[in-house]
Design a protein around this motif. Structure first.
Motif, PDB file in Angstrom:
ATOM      1  N   MET A   1       0.816  -1.214   0.000  1.00  0.00           N
ATOM      2  CA  MET A   1       0.000   0.000   0.000  1.00  0.00           C
ATOM      3  C   MET A   1       0.850   1.265   0.000  1.00  0.00           C
ATOM      4  O   MET A   1       0.551   2.236  -0.698  1.00  0.00           O
ATOM      5  CB  MET A   1      -0.931   0.019   1.216  1.00  0.00           C
ATOM      6  CG  MET A   1      -2.114  -0.914   1.139  1.00  0.00           C
ATOM      7  SD  MET A   1      -3.235  -0.693   2.555  1.00  0.00           S
ATOM      8  CE  MET A   1      -4.049   0.839   2.102  1.00  0.00           C
ATOM      9  N   VAL A   2       1.918   1.257   0.789  1.00  0.00           N
ATOM     10  CA  VAL A   2       2.709   2.479   0.953  1.00  0.00           C
ATOM     11  C   VAL A   2       3.442   2.881  -0.326  1.00  0.00           C
ATOM     12  O   VAL A   2       3.875   4.029  -0.451  1.00  0.00           O
ATOM     13  CB  VAL A   2       3.722   2.322   2.101  1.00  0.00           C
ATOM     14  CG1 VAL A   2       3.006   2.057   3.414  1.00  0.00           C
ATOM     15  CG2 VAL A   2       4.712   1.200   1.805  1.00  0.00           C
ATOM     16  N   GLU A   3       3.578   1.947  -1.259  1.00  0.00           N
ATOM     17  CA  GLU A   3       4.275   2.262  -2.495  1.00  0.00           C
ATOM     18  C   GLU A   3       3.485   3.221  -3.378  1.00  0.00           C
ATOM     19  O   GLU A   3       4.040   3.820  -4.299  1.00  0.00           O
ATOM     20  CB  GLU A   3       4.557   0.975  -3.271  1.00  0.00           C
ATOM     21  CG  GLU A   3       5.545   0.051  -2.581  1.00  0.00           C
ATOM     22  CD  GLU A   3       5.620  -1.320  -3.230  1.00  0.00           C
ATOM     23  OE1 GLU A   3       6.509  -2.105  -2.844  1.00  0.00           O
ATOM     24  OE2 GLU A   3       4.786  -1.630  -4.110  1.00  0.00           O
ATOM     25  N   ALA A   4       2.208   3.392  -3.094  1.00  0.00           N
ATOM     26  CA  ALA A   4       1.347   4.193  -3.966  1.00  0.00           C
ATOM     27  C   ALA A   4       1.329   5.672  -3.638  1.00  0.00           C
ATOM     28  O   ALA A   4       0.945   6.488  -4.469  1.00  0.00           O
ATOM     29  CB  ALA A   4      -0.087   3.654  -3.900  1.00  0.00           C
ATOM     30  N   THR A   5       1.769   6.067  -2.442  1.00  0.00           N
ATOM     31  CA  THR A   5       1.422   7.402  -1.947  1.00  0.00           C
ATOM     32  C   THR A   5       2.565   8.400  -1.872  1.00  0.00           C
ATOM     33  O   THR A   5       2.316   9.595  -1.723  1.00  0.00           O
ATOM     34  CB  THR A   5       0.792   7.278  -0.553  1.00  0.00           C
ATOM     35  OG1 THR A   5       1.661   6.503   0.292  1.00  0.00           O
ATOM     36  CG2 THR A   5      -0.569   6.601  -0.632  1.00  0.00           C
ATOM     37  N   GLY A   6       3.816   7.964  -1.932  1.00  0.00           N
ATOM     38  CA  GLY A   6       4.928   8.879  -1.715  1.00  0.00           C
ATOM     39  C   GLY A   6       5.286   9.698  -2.937  1.00  0.00           C
ATOM     40  O   GLY A   6       4.898   9.393  -4.066  1.00  0.00           O
ATOM     41  N   GLY A   7       6.066  10.758  -2.691  1.00  0.00           N
ATOM     42  CA  GLY A   7       6.550  11.609  -3.766  1.00  0.00           C
ATOM     43  C   GLY A   7       6.413  13.077  -3.448  1.00  0.00           C
ATOM     44  O   GLY A   7       5.800  13.831  -4.199  1.00  0.00           O
ATOM     45  N   GLY A   8       7.001  13.520  -2.306  1.00  0.00           N
ATOM     46  CA  GLY A   8       6.861  14.898  -1.863  1.00  0.00           C
ATOM     47  C   GLY A   8       8.135  15.706  -2.013  1.00  0.00           C
ATOM     48  O   GLY A   8       9.225  15.162  -2.227  1.00  0.00           O
ATOM     49  N   ALA A   9       7.999  17.024  -1.860  1.00  0.00           N
ATOM     50  CA  ALA A   9       9.135  17.942  -1.964  1.00  0.00           C
ATOM     51  C   ALA A   9       8.766  19.251  -1.279  1.00  0.00           C
ATOM     52  O   ALA A   9       7.581  19.529  -1.045  1.00  0.00           O
ATOM     53  CB  ALA A   9       9.503  18.194  -3.425  1.00  0.00           C
ATOM     54  N   GLY A  10       9.778  20.059  -0.977  1.00  0.00           N
ATOM     55  CA  GLY A  10       9.515  21.341  -0.350  1.00  0.00           C
ATOM     56  C   GLY A  10      10.528  22.392  -0.754  1.00  0.00           C
ATOM     57  O   GLY A  10      11.742  22.118  -0.792  1.00  0.00           O
ATOM     58  N   TRP A  11      10.049  23.609  -1.056  1.00  0.00           N
ATOM     59  CA  TRP A  11      10.924  24.732  -1.403  1.00  0.00           C
ATOM     60  C   TRP A  11      11.350  25.467  -0.150  1.00  0.00           C
ATOM     61  O   TRP A  11      10.531  25.712   0.748  1.00  0.00           O
ATOM     62  CB  TRP A  11      10.207  25.684  -2.360  1.00  0.00           C
ATOM     63  CG  TRP A  11      10.019  25.116  -3.737  1.00  0.00           C
ATOM     64  CD1 TRP A  11       8.879  24.583  -4.243  1.00  0.00           C
ATOM     65  CD2 TRP A  11      11.005  25.017  -4.774  1.00  0.00           C
ATOM     66  NE1 TRP A  11       9.078  24.152  -5.527  1.00  0.00           N
ATOM     67  CE2 TRP A  11      10.382  24.414  -5.888  1.00  0.00           C
ATOM     68  CE3 TRP A  11      12.347  25.383  -4.874  1.00  0.00           C
ATOM     69  CZ2 TRP A  11      11.056  24.163  -7.080  1.00  0.00           C
ATOM     70  CZ3 TRP A  11      13.028  25.144  -6.060  1.00  0.00           C
ATOM     71  CH2 TRP A  11      12.385  24.542  -7.154  1.00  0.00           C
ATOM     72  N   LEU A  12      12.622  25.851  -0.091  1.00  0.00           N
ATOM     73  CA  LEU A  12      13.170  26.584   1.039  1.00  0.00           C
ATOM     74  C   LEU A  12      14.408  27.343   0.589  1.00  0.00           C
ATOM     75  O   LEU A  12      15.022  26.996  -0.419  1.00  0.00           O
ATOM     76  CB  LEU A  12      13.527  25.640   2.194  1.00  0.00           C
ATOM     77  CG  LEU A  12      14.755  24.719   2.034  1.00  0.00           C
ATOM     78  CD1 LEU A  12      15.170  24.166   3.393  1.00  0.00           C
ATOM     79  CD2 LEU A  12      14.508  23.557   1.063  1.00  0.00           C
ATOM     80  N   ASP A  13      14.756  28.384   1.335  1.00  0.00           N
ATOM     81  CA  ASP A  13      16.037  29.069   1.133  1.00  0.00           C
ATOM     82  C   ASP A  13      16.907  28.691   2.327  1.00  0.00           C
ATOM     83  O   ASP A  13      17.001  29.430   3.301  1.00  0.00           O
ATOM     84  CB  ASP A  13      15.827  30.576   1.040  1.00  0.00           C
ATOM     85  CG  ASP A  13      17.130  31.340   0.864  1.00  0.00           C
ATOM     86  OD1 ASP A  13      18.171  30.695   0.632  1.00  0.00           O
ATOM     87  OD2 ASP A  13      17.109  32.584   0.989  1.00  0.00           O
TER      88      ASP A  13
ATOM     89  N   VAL B   1       1.510  16.471  -0.134  1.00  0.00           N
ATOM     90  CA  VAL B   1       2.820  16.109   0.420  1.00  0.00           C
ATOM     91  C   VAL B   1       3.944  17.063   0.005  1.00  0.00           C
ATOM     92  O   VAL B   1       5.094  16.643  -0.157  1.00  0.00           O
ATOM     93  CB  VAL B   1       3.211  14.644   0.083  1.00  0.00           C
ATOM     94  CG1 VAL B   1       2.224  13.671   0.704  1.00  0.00           C
ATOM     95  CG2 VAL B   1       3.332  14.396  -1.418  1.00  0.00           C
ATOM     96  N   VAL B   2       3.643  18.356  -0.176  1.00  0.00           N
ATOM     97  CA  VAL B   2       4.656  19.313  -0.613  1.00  0.00           C
ATOM     98  C   VAL B   2       4.561  20.596   0.209  1.00  0.00           C
ATOM     99  O   VAL B   2       3.607  20.823   0.955  1.00  0.00           O
ATOM    100  CB  VAL B   2       4.504  19.681  -2.105  1.00  0.00           C
ATOM    101  CG1 VAL B   2       4.640  18.455  -2.988  1.00  0.00           C
ATOM    102  CG2 VAL B   2       3.195  20.411  -2.357  1.00  0.00           C
ATOM    103  N   THR B   3       5.567  21.469   0.001  1.00  0.00           N
ATOM    104  CA  THR B   3       5.544  22.835   0.505  1.00  0.00           C
ATOM    105  C   THR B   3       5.867  23.781  -0.637  1.00  0.00           C
ATOM    106  O   THR B   3       6.884  23.619  -1.318  1.00  0.00           O
ATOM    107  CB  THR B   3       6.564  23.039   1.637  1.00  0.00           C
ATOM    108  OG1 THR B   3       6.296  22.109   2.684  1.00  0.00           O
ATOM    109  CG2 THR B   3       6.472  24.460   2.194  1.00  0.00           C
ATOM    110  N   HIS B   4       5.020  24.779  -0.842  1.00  0.00           N
ATOM    111  CA  HIS B   4       5.236  25.775  -1.879  1.00  0.00           C
ATOM    112  C   HIS B   4       6.229  26.842  -1.413  1.00  0.00           C
ATOM    113  O   HIS B   4       6.455  27.019  -0.208  1.00  0.00           O
ATOM    114  CB  HIS B   4       3.916  26.466  -2.235  1.00  0.00           C
ATOM    115  CG  HIS B   4       2.789  25.530  -2.514  1.00  0.00           C
ATOM    116  ND1 HIS B   4       2.771  24.694  -3.605  1.00  0.00           N
ATOM    117  CD2 HIS B   4       1.628  25.294  -1.843  1.00  0.00           C
ATOM    118  CE1 HIS B   4       1.650  23.986  -3.601  1.00  0.00           C
ATOM    119  NE2 HIS B   4       0.951  24.330  -2.534  1.00  0.00           N
ATOM    120  N   GLN B   5       6.784  27.573  -2.354  1.00  0.00           N
ATOM    121  CA  GLN B   5       7.530  28.773  -2.007  1.00  0.00           C
ATOM    122  C   GLN B   5       6.560  29.748  -1.333  1.00  0.00           C
ATOM    123  O   GLN B   5       5.468  29.989  -1.847  1.00  0.00           O
ATOM    124  CB  GLN B   5       8.134  29.414  -3.260  1.00  0.00           C
ATOM    125  CG  GLN B   5       8.949  30.661  -2.966  1.00  0.00           C
ATOM    126  CD  GLN B   5       9.447  31.348  -4.225  1.00  0.00           C
ATOM    127  OE1 GLN B   5       9.107  30.957  -5.340  1.00  0.00           O
ATOM    128  NE2 GLN B   5      10.247  32.382  -4.054  1.00  0.00           N
TER     129      GLN B   5
END
Length: 606
Positions: free
Chosen positions: A101-113, A547-551
């Motif tokens: 199940m866990v293989e289906a949901t990942g793939g996040g990222a986040g913008w930061l300085d 699963v992300v963070t925008h600028q």
């Protein structure tokens, strides 16, 4: 070889049950709608997943989803420049044919300085072999620094190896020292990295008390108690151990991916920042809980125009949550009575990603939620104080998404004509499904038409939209500092895309924020902008998409009008600032201490 599991029904997020099993009251409402709108059969397509009610009795009136019938739409184009800029990262879900199940949901990222040089860097969480657990043989999360003309991988010298099975990334300066910190959601213990201000990070998970050991998905930073520092909402999904997976079978008795009904939900958590590096879990004490749970997406914003932050949570196959703020950081769950728990037919949906924005210009934030195939995504129009109304079909967004399974999504004015667009990343959760990889979609809103509605503009938006990928996280950024909003899209098992906005754009104005008493990035700020007789409202929300963070920025599209603008800035602590005659086609930084200054682009030679 690990033992293969199975599934009750194919599709991790397929909708449970059927609208045929609704109450007699629902049937009566349906019959009345059929009389008014005419008998229209909108049954699911033949390839609908078993157990997905989809839109079995959807009676919304639809118009063809085309762009040729609306020549007023301005061009919106994107080009994938990730290879050119050296942004070389692939989220590896570690699939070995066992359909965990866990293989289906990942793939996040986040913008930061992270280094304070004025350029925006990006952190990616990584997957790996979910059945083995964290060890030094697993792939690690990656940090890419933005240089003058490329991104460079600085992971080894910047932070300790993070080898848990990653899902998402939440960026926030939790100690208000001016340096962005990183929270990583995992299957297992989550990780909090504190930025040391010297280009390195320290793992403070244990000391902070934020190492939630559940299967977490999205997370969002926001100063809920208005004490000046950021608190943390963490979405949790199901009780599921990929090292000892439960056996699940499909209707043919074959091993297949588990359905959410086969696993118990895991409650979300809310961590209150104590101001000394420690956090306390207070979700239940604050009223932030509800039945079913299975959360995948979250957004924190003021939906009720009372300058108090509310929390909306996207749940998979169970009703969504709308936590209304009662004051003093106490909440009550009101999604059902406010019309945003289920769709307009009363059907639960497999909710994943969340986009927010005031697309209709009434000053209130609307919500767009992505779902499973044959359900269609849902647009909830904010009509507060009544609540929300599902206007998906009425505004042209029902039919175009039926054949897709959506995750990350954003609502942004990409072409800066003063009207919103919707971007959706798609991709199936079952690797055995012939339509595992899917095209992304772009929808454009024409609010100036006699009958305002959304149009599918995907085929005109650039070559990326013809590619079939397994899309997950979508994060906004202006990485090239030209005033246009660009997109980072994370795919499973194929390289990420950095979509540069090359649209023909109108005039624009962009805002950053510097908190002093409030959090440093100004998360929670609302800006009311006026230009002549026109008025726009935006908020710097916590969370959103998937699963992300925008600028952390607000960008307003102004169309052909280049005259200066006036703004009011509402800070989360209650302070209100007003500024007049700000020049457009420029980036501004609003300081909580009273000033507003033009932000000069970073010197390319640095």
């Amino acid at each position: 070889m690990r033992k293969a599991r199975a599934s009750g029904r194919p599709g991790l997020f397929a909708l449970m049950g059927s609208t045929c099993d609704q109450s007699m009251r629902t049937v009566a409402v349906l019959l009345l709608a059929l009389v008014v709108l005419g008998c229209r059969d909108a049954a699911p397509k033949p390839d609908a997943e078993p157990g997905s009610a989809g839109s079995l009795f959807h009676v919304d009136v639809e118009l063809p989803a085309d762009t040729e019938s609306n020549p007023e739409l301005s061009p919106t184009l994107f080009e994938d420049v990730a290879p050119v800029w050296g942004l070389d990262f692939t989220y590896d879900n570690g699939a070995q044919g066992e359909l965990l199940m866990v293989e289906a949901t990942g793939g996040g990222a986040g913008w930061l300085d992270y280094d304070g040089d004025g350029r925006w860097d990006v952190y990616f969480c990584q997957g790996g072999d979910a059945g083995r657990g964290p060890d030094d043989q697993q792939p690690v999360d990656r940090l890419f620094r933005r240089l003058a003309d490329r991104f460079a991988d600085v992971t080894p010298r910047a932070l300790p190896p993070e080898t848990f099975y990653g899902q998402g990334v939440a960026i926030g300066d939790f100690n208000n020292d001016g340096f962005d910190d990183i929270y990583v959601t995992n299957v297992g213990r989550n990780t909090l990295f504190q930025n040391q201000g010297d280009g390195t990070f320290l793992d403070v998970t244990d000391a902070s008390g934020t190492g939630d050991i559940r299967w977490s998905s999205s997370a969002a930073w926001y100063d809920i108690d208005a004490d000046g520092d950021l608190d943390l909402y963490v979405c949790n999904y199901c009780i599921y151990d990929p090292r000892r997976p439960i056996p699940c079978l499909n209707a043919l008795g074959e091993p297949s991916i588990c359905h959410p009904k086969d696993v118990e939900p895991w409650e979300d958590e809310f961590f209150i920042n104590q101001g000394d590096g420690r956090f306390t879990p207070e979700a239940k004490a604050r009223g932030l809980f509800g039945p079913g749970n299975k959360a995948l997406g979250v957004v924190i914003a003021d939906f009720t125009a009372d300058h108090l932050p509310d929390i909306y949570v996207a749940n998979d196959t169970t009703p969504n949550f709308f936590f209304r703020n009662l004051g003093d950081a106490r909440f009550v769950e009101e999604a059902k009575v406010r019309g945003c728990a289920v769709d307009r037919n009363g059907a639960r949906q497999a909710s994943m990603g969340l986009a927010v924005g005031d697309y209709d210009g009434n000053g209130l934030l609307d919500i767009y939620s992505t779902h499973f195939r044959n359900e269609s995504n849902t647009l909830y129009k904010n009509i507060w104080p009544a609540g929300f109304e599902d206007v998906t079909g009425l505004e042209g967004l029902h039919e175009p998404t039926l054949g897709y399974l959506g995750f990350g999504t954003v609502m942004v004015d990409f072409d800066q004509d003063g009207l919103a667009e919707l971007f959706v990343a798609n991709g199936h959760i079952d690797s055995k499904n012939p339509q595992h990889a899917m095209e992304a979609q772009l929808f454009k809103y024409n609010g100036r038409a006699q009958r305002p509605r959304w149009y599918d503009y995907s085929k005109q938006a650039g070559p990326y939209f013809a590619r079939q990928v397994v899309g997950r996280g979508v994060a906004t950024v202006d990485f090239d500092e030209d005033g246009g909003v660009d997109l980072l899209v994370v795919h499973q098992n194929s390289p990420v895309s950095l979509l540069r906005n090359s649209s023909e754009r109108g005039h624009w104005i962009k805002f950053f924020f510097r908190g002093r008493r409030q959090n440093r990035r100004g998360i929670g700020v609302e800006v009311v902008l006026r230009q002549g007789e026109r008025r726009w409202v935006q908020q710097l929300c916590g969370g959103s998409s998937y699963v992300v963070t925008h600028q952390p920025m607000l960008v307003f599209g102004l169309g052909p009008d280049s005259q200066p603008v006036d703004i009011q800035v509402f800070w989360p602590g209650g302070q209100v600032q007003s500024f007049q005659q700000l020049a457009v086609d420029a980036a501004w930084c609003v300081d909580e201490n009273g000033g507003v200054t033009v932000v000069a682009p970073v010197d390319p030679s640095r």
